[in-house]
Design an enzyme around this catalytic site. Structure first.
Site, short mmCIF file in Angstrom:
data_model
loop_
_atom_site.label_atom_id
_atom_site.label_comp_id
_atom_site.label_asym_id
_atom_site.label_seq_id
_atom_site.Cartn_x
_atom_site.Cartn_y
_atom_site.Cartn_z
N TRP A 154 -6.95 12.13 2.02
CA TRP A 154 -6.65 12.34 0.60
C TRP A 154 -5.21 11.88 0.28
CZ3 TRP A 154 -9.00 17.46 -1.71
CH2 TRP A 154 -10.31 17.62 -1.28
N GLY A 189 0.83 -1.21 0.00
CA GLY A 189 0.00 0.00 0.00
C GLY A 189 0.86 1.25 0.00
N TYR A 231 -17.16 3.15 5.28
CA TYR A 231 -15.71 3.25 5.45
C TYR A 231 -15.38 4.06 6.71
CZ TYR A 231 -10.94 5.00 4.71
OH TYR A 231 -9.62 5.36 4.88
N ASP A 272 -10.02 11.29 7.84
CA ASP A 272 -10.89 12.46 7.96
C ASP A 272 -12.37 12.08 7.76
OD1 ASP A 272 -10.26 11.83 5.30
OD2 ASP A 272 -10.60 13.88 4.60
N1 LIG Z 1 -5.92 6.40 0.71
C1 LIG Z 1 -6.46 7.47 1.29
O1 LIG Z 1 -6.85 8.44 0.62
C2 LIG Z 1 -6.61 7.55 2.78
C3 LIG Z 1 -7.27 8.65 3.35
C4 LIG Z 1 -7.39 8.71 4.74
C5 LIG Z 1 -6.86 7.72 5.53
N2 LIG Z 1 -6.23 6.65 4.96
C6 LIG Z 1 -5.74 5.59 5.82
O2 LIG Z 1 -4.34 5.50 5.68
C7 LIG Z 1 -3.91 4.14 5.86
C8 LIG Z 1 -3.04 3.71 4.72
O3 LIG Z 1 -3.80 3.80 3.52
P1 LIG Z 1 -3.15 3.58 2.07
O4 LIG Z 1 -3.66 4.67 1.20
O5 LIG Z 1 -1.68 3.35 2.20
O6 LIG Z 1 -3.87 2.23 1.66
P2 LIG Z 1 -3.74 1.41 0.30
O7 LIG Z 1 -2.71 2.00 -0.58
O8 LIG Z 1 -5.13 1.23 -0.21
O9 LIG Z 1 -3.18 0.03 0.81
C9 LIG Z 1 -3.96 -0.83 1.56
C10 LIG Z 1 -3.05 -1.75 2.35
O10 LIG Z 1 -3.92 -2.64 3.06
C11 LIG Z 1 -3.43 -3.94 2.88
N3 LIG Z 1 -4.51 -4.92 2.92
C12 LIG Z 1 -5.65 -4.93 2.18
N4 LIG Z 1 -6.39 -6.01 2.50
C13 LIG Z 1 -5.68 -6.69 3.47
C14 LIG Z 1 -5.91 -7.86 4.22
N5 LIG Z 1 -7.03 -8.57 4.08
N6 LIG Z 1 -4.97 -8.25 5.12
C15 LIG Z 1 -3.84 -7.52 5.28
N7 LIG Z 1 -3.58 -6.41 4.61
C16 LIG Z 1 -4.49 -6.00 3.71
C17 LIG Z 1 -2.76 -3.96 1.54
O11 LIG Z 1 -1.93 -5.07 1.58
P3 LIG Z 1 -0.80 -5.49 0.49
O12 LIG Z 1 0.42 -4.87 1.02
O13 LIG Z 1 -0.78 -6.97 0.51
O14 LIG Z 1 -1.28 -4.92 -0.81
C18 LIG Z 1 -2.11 -2.59 1.51
O15 LIG Z 1 -0.83 -2.62 2.13
C19 LIG Z 1 -5.21 3.34 6.05
O16 LIG Z 1 -5.45 3.16 7.41
C20 LIG Z 1 -6.27 4.22 5.46
O17 LIG Z 1 -7.55 3.97 6.03
C21 LIG Z 1 -6.08 6.55 3.61
#
Ligand SMILES: NC(=O)c1ccc[n+]([C@@H]2O[C@H](COP(=O)([O-])OP(=O)(O)OC[C@H]3O[C@@H](n4cnc5c(N)ncnc54)[C@H](OP(=O)(O)O)[C@@H]3O)[C@@H](O)[C@H]2O)c1
Length: 300
Positions: free
Chosen positions: A151, A11, A126, A103
């Protein structure tokens, strides 16, 4: 120097953490979902206990905001039940638990940046499951740092910036909502925040544990962000197209999103002395990484 277990591997945030933390001498192991299904609490607990790390960082989550609306049980398992089990196991081995939230725990009606103690009111599955995750992690491990961010973008993975750049290569014009405000935040800067927090976990400051807002400086709308992406990409010879502002009502999605989810970051600055860069500076860094510095291609 600490032995750090990261939940999540490919991720955006997990990738940035693996790039950043070894530079501080930390020994890092990152578990992708092929090794650990975080939606399985027993597996999450076993993975932490088996490794007995000094610190656990959860960068894994169910992040598909629209899909979550019809997949609530899976979102809850990954965003709340698994992290709770991992946080409890971390407590059992004496490890602090660093966790990311969103957020989207807020409804966006405040009209000014949200503080950590503002009442959450998620608009969708979510946000609701992420809020449940915050509460479960906090209950399971008193030594927790929950970083609410927003974001999130990076040069790798799936995100708004990458989607805009891909579509710019396929279309002449994109319509992007201009009535949702927030603070685009880059995974690299979140990794710097975690590195800063880690420097203090051995001798934590007062108020070290709890929820902290971690987003870029500045603010924009999705449309403003898209326009800045296009300008910065064009200046590097990357894909670009026109961006037309539209209203949220013109772009219906399965999940409702907050109209104004700006987060106030004063607590992170006060307790840890950490402040993320302005989103425009972070965007420049990200585009440099993707296309090189401004104007070098067009000059050659
Ligand atoms: N993306 C956004 O805009 C956003 C906004 C606000 C907050 N956040 C928060 O920031 C954090 C990081 O988000 P990100 O954007 O880096 O997420 P991301 O790019 O969507 O990556 C998701 C991660 O979750 C892992 N994952 C998915 N299903 C899984 C499962 N069943 N078991 C174990 N791991 C699993 C994936 O594993 P793999 O390594 O195997 O692919 C990947 O490492 C999260 O807590 C998210 O809620 C994100």
């Amino acid at each position: 120097m600490a032995r750090i277990l990261i939940l999540g591997r490919s991720g955006q945030v997990a990738t940035a953490l693996q790039a950043r933390l070894p530079a501080d001498g930390h020994e890092v192991e990152a578990l992708g979902r092929d090794v650990l299904d975080l939606a399985d609490p027993a597996a999450a607990r076993a993975a932490v206990l088996a490794r007995s790390p000094d610190v656990v960082i959860n960068a894994a989550a169910y992040t598909a905001v629209d899909k979550a609306e019809t997949d609530e049980a899976a979102a809850r398992a990954l965003n709340a039940a698994g992290p709770a089990a991992a946080a409890a196991a971390a407590a059992g081995v004496g490890a602090p638990f660093i966790h990311f939230s969103t957020d989207y725990v807020f409804d966006g009606s405040k009209g000014e940046p949200y503080r950590e103690d503002d009442a959450p009111r998620p608009l969708g599955v979510y946000g609701r499951t992420k809020l449940e995750g915050e509460q479960a992690v906090a209950g399971a491990n008193p030594r927790h740092v929950i970083l609410r961010t927003a974001w999130v973008c990076s040069p790798v993975g799936s995100n708004f910036l990458k989607t805009m750049l891909r579509l710019a290569g396929e279309r002449d014009e994109l319509s992007v909502v201009d009535d949702q405000r927030g603070r685009p935040t880059f995974a690299r800067d979140l990794a710097d925040v975690v590195a800063g927090v880690l420097t203090m976990t051995a001798a934590p400051p007062a108020d070290a544990w709890g929820v902290f807002h971690a987003v870029s400086g500045g603010e924009t709308t999705w449309c403003g962000f898209a326009q800045a992406i296009m300008e910065g990409s064009a200046a590097r010879g990357g894909p670009s197209c026109r961006v037309k502002p539209i209203a949220t009502s013109d772009y219906p999605t399965p999940a409702r999103r907050p109209a104004d989810s700006r987060l106030c970051t004063e607590r992170l600055a006060a307790v840890y002395g950490l402040r993320l860069p302005h989103w425009q500076a972070a965007l420049e860094t990200c585009l440099d990484e993707l296309y090189g510095p401004r104007n070098t291609r067009t000059q050659s």
